[in-house]
Write a protein that holds these residues in place. Sequence first.
Motif, short mmCIF file in Angstrom:
data_model
loop_
_atom_site.label_atom_id
_atom_site.label_comp_id
_atom_site.label_asym_id
_atom_site.label_seq_id
_atom_site.Cartn_x
_atom_site.Cartn_y
_atom_site.Cartn_z
N TRP A 94 41.14 52.58 38.98
CA TRP A 94 41.76 52.01 39.92
C TRP A 94 41.64 50.41 40.18
O TRP A 94 41.99 49.51 40.26
CB TRP A 94 42.33 52.80 41.19
CG TRP A 94 42.86 51.89 42.27
CD1 TRP A 94 42.32 51.73 43.47
CD2 TRP A 94 43.84 50.94 42.45
NE1 TRP A 94 43.04 50.97 44.18
CE2 TRP A 94 44.08 50.25 43.43
CE3 TRP A 94 44.92 50.71 41.27
CZ2 TRP A 94 44.92 49.35 43.93
CZ3 TRP A 94 45.69 49.60 41.45
CH2 TRP A 94 45.84 48.82 42.78
N TYR A 95 40.29 50.47 40.60
CA TYR A 95 39.54 49.47 40.83
C TYR A 95 39.42 48.33 39.77
O TYR A 95 39.75 47.28 39.92
CB TYR A 95 37.97 49.64 41.29
CG TYR A 95 37.96 50.05 42.66
CD1 TYR A 95 38.99 50.16 43.68
CD2 TYR A 95 36.57 50.85 43.13
CE1 TYR A 95 38.83 50.50 45.04
CE2 TYR A 95 36.57 51.26 44.41
CZ TYR A 95 37.43 50.88 45.50
OH TYR A 95 37.43 51.65 46.67
N VAL A 96 39.31 48.88 38.60
CA VAL A 96 39.34 48.04 37.41
C VAL A 96 40.49 47.33 37.04
O VAL A 96 40.72 46.15 36.99
CB VAL A 96 38.85 48.85 36.14
CG1 VAL A 96 39.14 47.92 34.79
CG2 VAL A 96 37.30 49.03 36.17
N ILE A 97 41.70 48.07 37.15
CA ILE A 97 43.16 47.71 37.06
C ILE A 97 43.33 46.88 38.06
O ILE A 97 44.07 45.65 37.87
CB ILE A 97 44.23 48.97 37.17
CG1 ILE A 97 43.70 49.87 36.03
CG2 ILE A 97 45.48 48.45 37.46
CD1 ILE A 97 44.72 51.15 36.04
N PHE A 98 42.95 47.04 39.24
CA PHE A 98 43.23 46.03 40.60
C PHE A 98 42.55 44.60 40.40
O PHE A 98 43.43 43.81 40.42
CB PHE A 98 42.67 46.67 41.98
CG PHE A 98 43.01 45.85 43.07
CD1 PHE A 98 44.37 45.37 43.54
CD2 PHE A 98 41.95 45.07 43.47
CE1 PHE A 98 44.29 44.71 44.67
CE2 PHE A 98 41.95 43.99 44.36
CZ PHE A 98 43.25 44.04 45.32
N ILE A 99 41.28 44.53 39.96
CA ILE A 99 40.57 43.48 39.81
C ILE A 99 40.98 42.68 38.60
O ILE A 99 41.19 41.34 38.74
CB ILE A 99 39.02 43.71 39.62
CG1 ILE A 99 38.42 44.32 40.92
CG2 ILE A 99 38.41 42.58 39.05
CD1 ILE A 99 38.58 43.60 41.94
N ALA A 100 41.62 43.41 37.40
CA ALA A 100 42.09 42.58 36.36
C ALA A 100 43.52 41.93 36.85
O ALA A 100 43.74 40.93 36.45
CB ALA A 100 42.38 43.90 35.25
N THR A 101 44.25 42.63 37.37
CA THR A 101 45.53 42.03 38.15
C THR A 101 45.32 41.31 38.87
O THR A 101 45.97 40.16 38.72
CB THR A 101 46.33 43.29 38.74
OG1 THR A 101 46.37 44.56 37.96
CG2 THR A 101 47.65 42.91 38.90
N TYR A 102 44.47 41.23 39.75
CA TYR A 102 44.20 40.31 40.59
C TYR A 102 43.71 38.89 40.09
O TYR A 102 44.27 37.83 40.43
CB TYR A 102 43.02 40.69 41.68
CG TYR A 102 42.67 40.10 42.78
CD1 TYR A 102 43.21 39.87 44.14
CD2 TYR A 102 41.63 39.01 42.69
CE1 TYR A 102 42.84 39.09 45.09
CE2 TYR A 102 40.90 38.25 43.75
CZ TYR A 102 41.70 38.14 44.84
OH TYR A 102 41.29 37.46 45.79
N LEU A 103 42.67 39.16 39.16
CA LEU A 103 42.19 37.67 38.53
C LEU A 103 43.30 37.02 37.73
O LEU A 103 43.42 35.92 37.80
CB LEU A 103 41.04 38.23 37.67
CG LEU A 103 39.79 38.51 38.36
CD1 LEU A 103 38.68 39.00 37.46
CD2 LEU A 103 39.20 37.40 39.33
N ALA A 104 44.07 37.86 37.02
CA ALA A 104 45.26 37.31 36.29
C ALA A 104 46.11 36.83 36.96
O ALA A 104 46.59 35.56 36.55
CB ALA A 104 45.97 38.60 35.24
N GLU A 105 46.62 37.16 38.07
CA GLU A 105 47.50 36.44 38.81
C GLU A 105 46.96 35.27 39.50
O GLU A 105 47.50 34.14 39.60
CB GLU A 105 48.08 37.26 39.90
CG GLU A 105 49.42 36.82 40.75
CD GLU A 105 49.88 37.75 41.72
OE1 GLU A 105 50.84 37.35 42.26
OE2 GLU A 105 49.27 38.89 41.89
N LEU A 106 45.72 35.07 39.95
CA LEU A 106 45.07 34.04 40.43
C LEU A 106 45.16 32.95 39.19
O LEU A 106 45.33 31.79 39.65
CB LEU A 106 43.64 34.33 40.66
CG LEU A 106 43.23 35.21 42.13
CD1 LEU A 106 41.79 35.37 42.60
CD2 LEU A 106 43.90 34.08 43.36
N VAL A 107 44.93 33.22 38.39
CA VAL A 107 44.83 32.21 37.11
C VAL A 107 46.34 31.95 36.95
O VAL A 107 46.38 30.44 36.71
CB VAL A 107 44.36 33.00 35.63
CG1 VAL A 107 44.34 31.86 34.55
CG2 VAL A 107 42.99 33.19 36.04
N MET A 108 47.14 32.55 36.65
CA MET A 108 48.65 32.47 36.67
C MET A 108 49.18 31.46 37.67
O MET A 108 49.89 30.51 37.40
CB MET A 108 49.46 33.85 36.55
CG MET A 108 49.10 34.54 35.38
SD MET A 108 50.20 36.05 35.38
CE MET A 108 51.94 35.37 35.70
#
Length: 218
Positions: A94-108
């Motif tokens: 869950w932490y890996v999925i959350f961080i990946a989603t978080y970083l992707a949205e920050l970039v977007m």
Amino acid sequence: MMFITINTGCEFMCFLAAFIFLIKDKDTAWKLFIPYLLLTCLVEVTGVYMRKVAHVPNYNLYNAFLLVECGITGYTFYSLYKPFKNTGKWLITWYVIFIATYLAELVMTHFKAFVSITATVMSVVFVLASLYYYYLKLMDENFDRLAFSAPFWWVSGSLFFYFGSTTCNIFFDYLSSLKPINNQLSIRYYIFILLNITLYSFWTYAFLCRYLRRKSSS
């Protein structure tokens, strides 16, 4: 006086309850709520200052706090699952999925907006985590008085809050289109006030139950 709102008041009262009832608690997950709720109060007050006094965007502040919220809440669920099931791998996943989603949205969003999609995903996951706890509790053969069960009340508060948050995010456009009730404040704002009151009331009672259980055991 502008820093004293219903939200900051509820958060501060919950922090006081955590400090009083959990200061001698030996469980790391529960004791972490003391610094976590103190940080919550500081973030909320800082957010109000940035918005009403400095007149600058505060989304970066809440973006950073979301990392802490996810970390503490996820770890608490992991701790509550322990008596029933080892979910260490689930927590890491869950932490890996959350961080990946978080970083992707920050970039977007080019780091210029609140990570609302990530927050919605987090809310949905925590709603499912709450329901899974109820399932584990239902399947458990050991008797527990739910009226005085700290985990039950903590999970119940979290379920109400994150389910309500998810619903508000899904119907964000519709709620935003409704006529403000008073002082140009949207209906969505009042819904979140109600959700915060529910969350921190349930958590405060959970901390009290935790304290009473510890006192009775000793």
